[in-house]
Design a protein around this motif. Structure first.
Motif, PDB file in Angstrom:
ATOM      1  N   ASP A   1       0.938  -1.400  -0.252  1.00  0.00           N
ATOM      2  CA  ASP A   1      -0.037  -0.296   0.038  1.00  0.00           C
ATOM      3  C   ASP A   1       1.187   1.063  -0.263  1.00  0.00           C
ATOM      4  OD1 ASP A   1      -2.096  -1.270  -0.150  1.00  0.00           O
ATOM      5  OD2 ASP A   1      -2.539  -1.599   2.351  1.00  0.00           O
ATOM      6  N   ILE A   2       1.708   0.670   0.670  1.00  0.00           N
ATOM      7  CA  ILE A   2       2.672   2.730   0.923  1.00  0.00           C
ATOM      8  C   ILE A   2       3.616   3.106  -0.292  1.00  0.00           C
ATOM      9  CG2 ILE A   2       4.935   2.542   1.809  1.00  0.00           C
ATOM     10  CD1 ILE A   2       3.865   2.015   4.829  1.00  0.00           C
ATOM     11  N   SER A   3       4.106   2.248  -1.252  1.00  0.00           N
ATOM     12  CA  SER A   3       4.661   1.793  -2.291  1.00  0.00           C
ATOM     13  C   SER A   3       3.504   2.519  -3.591  1.00  0.00           C
ATOM     14  CB  SER A   3       5.143   0.263  -2.885  1.00  0.00           C
ATOM     15  OG  SER A   3       4.815  -0.391  -2.833  1.00  0.00           O
ATOM     16  N   ARG A   4       2.512   2.223  -3.294  1.00  0.00           N
ATOM     17  CA  ARG A   4       1.487   2.018  -3.993  1.00  0.00           C
ATOM     18  C   ARG A   4       1.238   3.588  -3.901  1.00  0.00           C
ATOM     19  NH1 ARG A   4      -1.644  -0.630  -3.186  1.00  0.00           N
ATOM     20  NH2 ARG A   4      -3.290   0.426  -2.020  1.00  0.00           N
ATOM     21  N   GLU A   5       0.250   4.665  -2.730  1.00  0.00           N
ATOM     22  CA  GLU A   5      -0.116   5.385  -2.492  1.00  0.00           C
ATOM     23  C   GLU A   5       0.662   6.448  -1.843  1.00  0.00           C
ATOM     24  OE1 GLU A   5      -3.067   5.697  -2.243  1.00  0.00           O
ATOM     25  OE2 GLU A   5      -3.813   3.553  -2.336  1.00  0.00           O
ATOM     26  N   ILE A   6       2.206   5.769  -1.823  1.00  0.00           N
ATOM     27  CA  ILE A   6       3.740   7.319  -1.496  1.00  0.00           C
ATOM     28  C   ILE A   6       2.772   8.272  -0.435  1.00  0.00           C
ATOM     29  CG2 ILE A   6       5.157   8.419  -1.850  1.00  0.00           C
ATOM     30  CD1 ILE A   6       5.312   5.408  -3.210  1.00  0.00           C
ATOM     31  N   PRO A   7       2.311   7.923   1.256  1.00  0.00           N
ATOM     32  CA  PRO A   7       2.046   8.620   2.103  1.00  0.00           C
ATOM     33  C   PRO A   7       3.435   9.463   2.141  1.00  0.00           C
ATOM     34  CG  PRO A   7       2.875   6.639   2.993  1.00  0.00           C
ATOM     35  CD  PRO A   7       2.210   6.348   1.792  1.00  0.00           C
ATOM     36  N   ASP A   8       2.287  11.075   3.234  1.00  0.00           N
ATOM     37  CA  ASP A   8       3.848  11.284   3.395  1.00  0.00           C
ATOM     38  C   ASP A   8       4.623  10.847   4.576  1.00  0.00           C
ATOM     39  OD1 ASP A   8       2.930  13.628   2.423  1.00  0.00           O
ATOM     40  OD2 ASP A   8       1.551  14.315   2.939  1.00  0.00           O
ATOM     41  N   ILE A   9       3.197  10.044   6.109  1.00  0.00           N
ATOM     42  CA  ILE A   9       4.337  10.035   6.667  1.00  0.00           C
ATOM     43  C   ILE A   9       3.779   8.311   6.796  1.00  0.00           C
ATOM     44  CG2 ILE A   9       3.821   9.682   9.729  1.00  0.00           C
ATOM     45  CD1 ILE A   9       4.307  12.619   9.578  1.00  0.00           C
ATOM     46  N   ALA A  10       4.345   7.159   7.245  1.00  0.00           N
ATOM     47  CA  ALA A  10       4.013   5.952   8.167  1.00  0.00           C
ATOM     48  C   ALA A  10       4.162   5.812   8.988  1.00  0.00           C
ATOM     49  CB  ALA A  10       4.973   4.705   7.120  1.00  0.00           C
ATOM     50  N   ILE A  11       3.537   5.466   9.986  1.00  0.00           N
ATOM     51  CA  ILE A  11       3.226   5.077  11.157  1.00  0.00           C
ATOM     52  C   ILE A  11       3.509   3.537  11.768  1.00  0.00           C
ATOM     53  CG2 ILE A  11       2.490   5.056  13.550  1.00  0.00           C
ATOM     54  CD1 ILE A  11       1.039   7.587  12.627  1.00  0.00           C
ATOM     55  N   LEU A  12       4.697   2.727  12.038  1.00  0.00           N
ATOM     56  CA  LEU A  12       4.919   1.401  11.905  1.00  0.00           C
ATOM     57  C   LEU A  12       5.124   0.899  13.379  1.00  0.00           C
ATOM     58  CD1 LEU A  12       7.348   1.997   8.720  1.00  0.00           C
ATOM     59  CD2 LEU A  12       5.228   1.115   8.802  1.00  0.00           C
ATOM     60  N   ASP A  13       4.153  -0.233  12.858  1.00  0.00           N
ATOM     61  CA  ASP A  13       4.650  -1.008  14.427  1.00  0.00           C
ATOM     62  C   ASP A  13       6.083  -1.833  14.421  1.00  0.00           C
ATOM     63  OD1 ASP A  13       4.652  -2.768  17.444  1.00  0.00           O
ATOM     64  OD2 ASP A  13       2.786  -3.416  16.447  1.00  0.00           O
ATOM     65  N   ILE A  14       6.464  -2.464  15.411  1.00  0.00           N
ATOM     66  CA  ILE A  14       7.569  -3.485  14.507  1.00  0.00           C
ATOM     67  C   ILE A  14       7.144  -4.720  14.621  1.00  0.00           C
ATOM     68  CG2 ILE A  14       9.278  -4.737  15.342  1.00  0.00           C
ATOM     69  CD1 ILE A  14      10.409  -1.093  16.797  1.00  0.00           C
ATOM     70  N   GLU A  15       6.217  -5.479  15.753  1.00  0.00           N
ATOM     71  CA  GLU A  15       6.431  -6.744  15.464  1.00  0.00           C
ATOM     72  C   GLU A  15       4.766  -6.598  14.549  1.00  0.00           C
ATOM     73  OE1 GLU A  15       7.504  -9.055  19.653  1.00  0.00           O
ATOM     74  OE2 GLU A  15       8.966  -8.491  18.969  1.00  0.00           O
ATOM     75  N   MET A  16       4.859  -7.247  13.485  1.00  0.00           N
ATOM     76  CA  MET A  16       3.824  -7.955  12.873  1.00  0.00           C
ATOM     77  C   MET A  16       3.944  -9.119  11.937  1.00  0.00           C
ATOM     78  SD  MET A  16       2.336  -4.174  11.160  1.00  0.00           S
ATOM     79  CE  MET A  16       4.295  -3.822  10.270  1.00  0.00           C
ATOM     80  N   PRO A  17       2.644  -9.675  11.813  1.00  0.00           N
ATOM     81  CA  PRO A  17       3.406 -10.802  10.793  1.00  0.00           C
ATOM     82  C   PRO A  17       3.624 -10.420   9.122  1.00  0.00           C
ATOM     83  CG  PRO A  17       0.545 -10.572  11.452  1.00  0.00           C
ATOM     84  CD  PRO A  17       1.471  -9.533  11.876  1.00  0.00           C
ATOM     85  N   LYS A  18       4.034 -11.593   8.943  1.00  0.00           N
ATOM     86  CA  LYS A  18       4.576 -11.736   7.569  1.00  0.00           C
ATOM     87  C   LYS A  18       6.340 -10.432   6.904  1.00  0.00           C
ATOM     88  CE  LYS A  18       0.477 -12.724   5.467  1.00  0.00           C
ATOM     89  NZ  LYS A  18      -0.991 -11.941   4.147  1.00  0.00           N
ATOM     90  N   ALA A  19       5.981  -9.499   7.878  1.00  0.00           N
ATOM     91  CA  ALA A  19       7.056  -8.418   7.853  1.00  0.00           C
ATOM     92  C   ALA A  19       6.953  -7.072   9.009  1.00  0.00           C
ATOM     93  CB  ALA A  19       7.654  -7.991   6.457  1.00  0.00           C
ATOM     94  N   THR A  20       8.177  -7.485   9.287  1.00  0.00           N
ATOM     95  CA  THR A  20       8.260  -6.463  10.878  1.00  0.00           C
ATOM     96  C   THR A  20       8.516  -4.969  10.126  1.00  0.00           C
ATOM     97  OG1 THR A  20      10.571  -6.321  10.862  1.00  0.00           O
ATOM     98  CG2 THR A  20       9.688  -7.644  11.579  1.00  0.00           C
ATOM     99  N   GLY A  21       8.073  -4.013  11.169  1.00  0.00           N
ATOM    100  CA  GLY A  21       7.461  -2.269  10.580  1.00  0.00           C
ATOM    101  C   GLY A  21       9.513  -2.243  10.081  1.00  0.00           C
ATOM    102  N   LEU A  22       9.974  -2.789  10.874  1.00  0.00           N
ATOM    103  CA  LEU A  22      11.792  -2.916  10.560  1.00  0.00           C
ATOM    104  C   LEU A  22      11.678  -2.731   9.625  1.00  0.00           C
ATOM    105  CD1 LEU A  22      13.167  -3.395  13.676  1.00  0.00           C
ATOM    106  CD2 LEU A  22      13.272  -1.325  12.835  1.00  0.00           C
ATOM    107  N   ASP A  23      11.888  -4.301   8.660  1.00  0.00           N
ATOM    108  CA  ASP A  23      11.560  -4.050   7.203  1.00  0.00           C
ATOM    109  C   ASP A  23      10.618  -3.633   6.516  1.00  0.00           C
ATOM    110  OD1 ASP A  23      13.201  -6.869   8.376  1.00  0.00           O
ATOM    111  OD2 ASP A  23      10.640  -7.894   8.077  1.00  0.00           O
ATOM    112  N   VAL A  24       9.716  -3.088   6.528  1.00  0.00           N
ATOM    113  CA  VAL A  24       9.242  -2.272   5.794  1.00  0.00           C
ATOM    114  C   VAL A  24      10.094  -0.871   5.764  1.00  0.00           C
ATOM    115  CG1 VAL A  24       6.836  -0.663   5.688  1.00  0.00           C
ATOM    116  CG2 VAL A  24       7.070  -2.719   6.223  1.00  0.00           C
ATOM    117  N   ALA A  25      10.531  -0.316   7.183  1.00  0.00           N
ATOM    118  CA  ALA A  25      11.421   0.642   6.884  1.00  0.00           C
ATOM    119  C   ALA A  25      12.484   0.649   6.025  1.00  0.00           C
ATOM    120  CB  ALA A  25      11.970   1.284   8.236  1.00  0.00           C
ATOM    121  N   ASP A  26      13.043  -0.459   6.233  1.00  0.00           N
ATOM    122  CA  ASP A  26      14.720  -0.643   5.279  1.00  0.00           C
ATOM    123  C   ASP A  26      14.050  -0.450   3.849  1.00  0.00           C
ATOM    124  OD1 ASP A  26      15.951  -0.889   7.289  1.00  0.00           O
ATOM    125  OD2 ASP A  26      16.053  -3.217   6.933  1.00  0.00           O
TER     126      ASP A  26
END
Length: 201
Positions: free
Chosen positions: A42-67
């Protein structure tokens, strides 16, 4: 208008936070996800100004998404919002050049203010995390030694650690011996306690 994407696997918290942010005249939540993979899509498609991410999530962590956001060069600013004040998580977040690393017990008014400041170019890290970074001892363990120590946190036996890490039991014993020597402790319990005290695990 500041557009926000929220990734949080606790549905009640995600819903409450989204409603809270949408109450602000200058904030708009574009969408939410309960797992890291969906968040990235969703983020790569929508390109929001800010992404607020939790760390421990299924399938990929918030730190993975941040990377992924960092390496893709997206303009989206990243705020890690978590209950985890672990040094290792914080160091990885810094390496991903996140714009904010905040703890979930932050008052909602402070969170809203921090979102606006971060959108304006500020970088904001929770004071508790910065203090931990300053006071924590430097970790002398290698990456593989840390793998062994993390596997020992829940009381796993040498055999169980060996199976988990695809090592021989003798190799695990050698790693443990090196860990005990470097940390000046006598057993696994003391090693785990030392690592937890210094926020390595």
């Amino acid at each position: 208008m500041i557009t926000i994407y929220l990734a949080e696997d606790q549905s009640l918290l995600a819903s409450a936070l989204a409603q809270l942010l949408d109450l602000e005249d200058d904030l708009h939540v574009l969408g939410t996800a309960a797992d890291g993979q969906q968040a990235w899509l969703d983020i790569s498609r929508e390109i929001p100004d800010i992404a607020i991410l939790d760390i421990e999530m299924p399938k990929a962590t918030g730190l993975d998404v941040a990377d992924w956001i960092h390496h893709a060069g997206l303009k989206t600013k990243v705020i890690i919002l978590t209950t985890f004040a672990q040094q290792a998580y914080f160091e990885r977040a810094i390496n991903a050049q996140v714009n904010g690393y905040l703890l979930k017990d932050l008052p909602s008014d402070d969170l809203v203010a921090d979102i606006r400041r971060i959108q304006g170019g500020a970088t904001i890290y929770s004071p508790e995390l910065v203090q931990n970074m300053v006071t924590a001892s430097k970790n002398p363990l290698t990456e593989r030694e840390m793998d062994v120590l993390k596997a020992a946190v829940d009381g796993a036996s040498t055999k169980e650690i060996a199976k988990t890490l695809y090592l021989s039991e003798g190799t695990v014993r050698n790693y443990l011996s090196a860990i005990f020597s470097k940390l000046a402790v006598h057993n696994r319990l003391e090693a785990v306690h030392f690592a937890q005290k210094n926020k390595w695990v």
